[in-house]
Design an enzyme around this catalytic site. Structure first.
Site, PDB file in Angstrom:
ATOM      1  N   GLY A 639      39.623  26.024  41.911  1.00 33.81           N
ATOM      2  CA  GLY A 639      38.305  25.698  41.390  1.00 33.81           C
ATOM      3  C   GLY A 639      37.654  27.151  41.042  1.00 33.81           C
ATOM      4  CB  CYS A 664      44.750  34.178  41.808  1.00 28.39           C
ATOM      5  SG  CYS A 664      45.078  32.861  40.608  1.00 28.39           S
ATOM      6  CG  HIS A 776      49.926  33.580  42.584  1.00 32.01           C
ATOM      7  ND1 HIS A 776      49.321  32.764  43.847  1.00 32.01           N
ATOM      8  CD2 HIS A 776      49.024  33.349  41.666  1.00 32.01           C
ATOM      9  CE1 HIS A 776      48.326  32.125  43.553  1.00 32.01           C
ATOM     10  NE2 HIS A 776      48.175  32.463  42.284  1.00 32.01           N
ATOM     11  CD  GLU A 778      51.534  34.251  46.445  1.00 30.52           C
ATOM     12  OE1 GLU A 778      50.793  33.527  46.260  1.00 30.52           O
ATOM     13  OE2 GLU A 778      50.945  35.623  46.128  1.00 30.52           O
TER      14      GLU A 778
END
Length: 800
Positions: A639, A664, A776, A778
């Site tokens: 969202g 993000c 990202h 990770e």
């Protein structure tokens, strides 16, 4: 029979028997009586038996179980340090190609050796003496010998030169040292035993008995081209079925002088203790070629390619080390650190040993209902292993998309198919595996898998000879490539590029190329390694490839590693270079209902920090209850930032003057909080890699602190549909963006007010300890080293 039990013995042709040991051998067939491919491994455990060979030799085998195969194998390897014999061991599995197995022996009764066309068959202990008259009778009656003499201890002879015309399809039938091998195999031929046969090593110069190559290198007179043994006490381990057994043989021979047998005779051969060496002999250096010299050879090869004399060539060089440990230690090291389908430890006698971990099949033959199947697995295409599975995957992608590597293996396989077409039934030569990946300790290889079925007039020895030697170790066209190797390389190859393995008396054959091999002679360990050269080759890269290929064997030689000590493994508690950065620090990770938040927490903990993860709905209470917070980490999420009231979370953290790092969604919320605008990508980027460019600070021109220790450009993972629009608020600085690359949707340019620009990938506040990234850190698509470094940098955020 004077040994008893022969009344019911089997004779050739008595009944149908499997190609690997007869009807009484369990496990030879599966449902429907269809033979299974054994992948080089022994089939089911045999039973004790007595049978007669095609040459009327009576063979009595006694089979007993081995209770501790690991101890037996180790003991056998140690005995080979001082006694002649052979240990073959596959420690590598590949579905449909390789299984794990071990076969070995020490103090064999008989040895066959060759120097060019001259050969010697000799008894190595009293049990070998009864073999000599029978083998001598067979050889003296043959028409392929120029001369042959014998006594009770041995046979000496010379194979005559070829005088008549042989078509290329029958070149393997012409007189050669292999005529002697064929005669011995014929004498002992029987379908009743899968294990008995000739074991040992074949030298590179054997090819010159079939290919007319002008020898320009001096040959050492004592250097042998062939050493093969007939064993009488075999250790056999089938690792897949977890069965182990020992087969002891006795032989009964009928000659014109009567009957003789091996029963009761001593099998003890001479023992010569291995002498280690701590320094190389005077005048012997660690490298055969000076640094950069091999690269010059590549330039010479490229001249040949340009003229069309060659398509590819394989040149090699030798590295040397003093052998400080016995061969068995090197063998055990390679077995544990460098598993391979063709591991071996062979005491050749005369102070010479071969210890290796070859990754490549040379020729394997076994019979099934369709006929005698011959298969090979050409290896061509090499890249180093990565430091982890992610880097391995990237290297695999590189090698599979490299046109040079594809050309390399294509030419090898086309030549290999041609070799088989010489003697195989038309239409049966097939590529059954194309550019498949095999992983070894330091290298990744691309491998093809080729099979064919022999015509009835050819056998496994013909299959062996029609491939001599593999294109992957000489080049193409073969004869011209062999001449080029002879012209360019600094020394004779001896065993390198040839073969080790087993020529079975039941008609099958299993051999590996002599690669990744340590030749030990008089305490000097030699490792020879080559590279496949094409017109596209980069000389310096090819030289480095030879060094990389040699490295595993050289490490085994120089290491004092004891095979009895288990291989050290990484533990979850092992320290990392980032562990001290976050030691003692408290991180509050706010979870915006994301699927990657716990991996992000895991990365943070690897820096030494203590992480408290809370859902966004509980974040206000958590923040209030934590007296010390060193970093607020805003997680990714679905969202829009407003769906989670992200601005309120940022305000609470800033009110306490806490450092903030967003990922993000965290970047999008940060930009919105300070007055920026978020918009939507035309094409969402979910689970896609992109290269990111790190930008210099617009305030002082230095590297942004968030990207300290990271490359200027590196690959990251992206999962987003929204992005931060330009212009950014004055208080924020753009510190990274997507690196444009072609027309891939993930690297599209986006609107930039007056034009277009790459998507923003990182922002940092000019005065507050606030930073965020759009990607990202990770994800598996972002290098763990890069992701951990980024989080370590986040923990160092301070107000400017």
């Amino acid at each position: 029979s004077p040994l008893g039990g022969a009344a019911g013995m089997k004779r050739p042709g008595d009944s149908f028997a499997s190609p690997h040991g007869g009807k009484n051998r369990p496990g030879s067939f599966d449902m429907g009586d269809r033979p299974k491919n054994c992948l080089g491994a022994p089939r089911g455990r045999p039973v004790s038996s007595t049978y007669v060979t095609a040459g009327q030799v009576v063979v009595i085998s006694e089979v007993e179980d081995v209770l501790d195969p690991i101890a037996e194998k180790k003991h056998l390897a140690e005995r080979l340090d001082s006694s002649r014999g052979c240990l073959l061991s596959s420690s590598y599995e590949y579905p449909g190609r390789y299984a794990q197995w071990t076969m070995g022996f020490v103090d064999p009764p008989v040895c066959l050796e060759a120097w060019g066309r001259r050969f010697r068959v000799k008894a190595l202990n009293p049990r070998g003496i009864p073999f000599m008259p029978v083998i001598a009778d067979v050889l003296k009656s043959a028409d392929f010998l120029e001369k042959c003499t014998s006594n009770i201890h041995g046979i000496d002879g010379t194979v005559r030169e070829v005088e008549t015309f042989f078509p290329e399809e029958e070149r393997s039938k012409q007189p050669s040292i292999f005529s002697v091998i064929r005669a011995v195999v014929t004498l002992f031929t029987s379908d009743e035993d899968a294990h008995l046969g000739l074991y040992g090593a074949f030298g590179y110069d054997l090819a010159f008995q079939f290919e007319k190559v002008e020898q320009r290198k001096a040959r050492e007179p004592e250097q042998r081209d062939l050493v093969l043994y007939i064993p009488d006490d075999l250790l056999v381990i089938n690792h897949q079925s977890r069965e182990s057994w020992r087969v002891r043989y006795d032989f009964v021979f009928h000659t014109k002088d009567g009957m003789s047998c091996t029963k009761g005779l001593s099998g003890q051969g001479p023992e010569v203790p291995f002498e280690t060496r701590t320094v190389l002999p005077e005048g012997v250096g660690p490298r055969e070629l000076e640094q950069g010299e091999f690269a010059k050879f590549v330039d010479k090869a490229k001249e040949k390619f340009a003229r069309g004399d060659l398509f590819e060539a394989v040149l090699s060089q030798t590295f040397r080390e003093p052998c400080r440990v016995p061969p068995s230690v090197i063998f055990n090291h390679l077995q544990q650190r460098n598993p391979s389908p063709y591991g071996f430890h062979i005491n050749l006698g005369g102070g010479e040993f071969l210890v290796g971990a070859s990754p490549e099949m040379f020729v394997r033959c076994e019979r099934n209902l369709q006929g005698m199947r011959v298969e090979t697995c050409p290896i061509s295409g090499t890249i180093r292993r990565g430091k982890d599975a992610l880097e391995d995957a990237e290297h695999i992608r590189q090698i599979l998309t490299d046109p040079k590597e594809e050309s390399e293996i294509t030419m090898c396989t086309d030549v290999d198919r041609n070799d088989k077409s010489r003697i195989c039934e038309h239409g049966t030569v097939q590529v059954i595996g194309r550019r498949q990946i095999e992983l070894y300790s330091k290298l990744i290889h691309t491998v093809d898998h080729v099979e064919g079925y022999l015509r009835p007039e050819f056998d496994a020895i013909d299959a062996f000879l029609c491939h001599t030697w593999a294109v992957t170790v000489c080049g193409a066209p073969k004869t011209w490539a062999m001449q080029f190797v002879e012209d360019m390389e600094k020394s004779q190859r001896r065993w390198y590029g040839a073969s080790i393995g087993h020529v079975a008396f039941d008609g099958h054959l299993n051999t590996g190329l002599t690669l990744r091999t340590v030749r030990i002679h008089k305490g000097v360990a030699e490792v020879r390694a080559g590279a496949t050269l094409l017109f596209d080759s980069v000389p310096e890269s090819e030289e480095k490839e030879t060094e990389l290929k040699a490295s595993a064997c050289l490490l085994a030689v120089t290491s004092s590693f004891d095979s009895a000590v288990p291989r050290p493994v990484d533990t979850p508690n092992a320290s990392s270079p980032w562990e001290v950065v976050g030691a003692g620090k408290q991180v509050l990770l706010i979870d915006f209902e994301d699927s990657f938040v716990h991996t992000l927490a895991n990365y943070c903990r690897q820096t030494g920090a203590t992480v408290t993860t809370v859902r966004h709905t509980k974040a206000p209470q958590a923040l209030q209850s934590m007296p010390v917070v060193d970093l607020v980490l805003l997680s990714p999420g679905p969202g829009k930032p407003s769906d989670f009231g992200l601005s309120e979370h940022i305000k609470r953290a800033l009110d306490r003057k806490l450092p903030i790092f967003g990922v993000c969604l965290g970047l999008q919320g940060t930009v919105e909080y300070f007055g920026g605008r978020i918009t939507q990508l035309d094409y969402p980027v979910h689970g896609k890699p992109s290269n990111v460019n790190v930008l210099k600070s617009c305030t002082n021109g230095s590297e942004p602190s968030m990207f300290k220790g990271l490359p200027k450009t590196f690959c990251v993972a992206r999962y987003h549909s929204l992005y931060a629009a330009r212009p950014l608020p004055d208080c924020l600085e753009e510190i990274a963006c997507v690196a444009p690359a072609g027309h891939d949707n993930s690297t599209r340019l986006v609107s930039n007010g007056s034009g277009t620009a790459p998507v923003i990938m990182g922002v940092q506040h000019k005065s507050l300890p606030v930073a965020a990234v759009q990607f990202h850190p990770e994800s598996i698509l972002t290098s763990p080293d890069h992701g951990l470094q980024l989080l370590a940098n986040a923990l160092m955020l301070r107000a400017a």
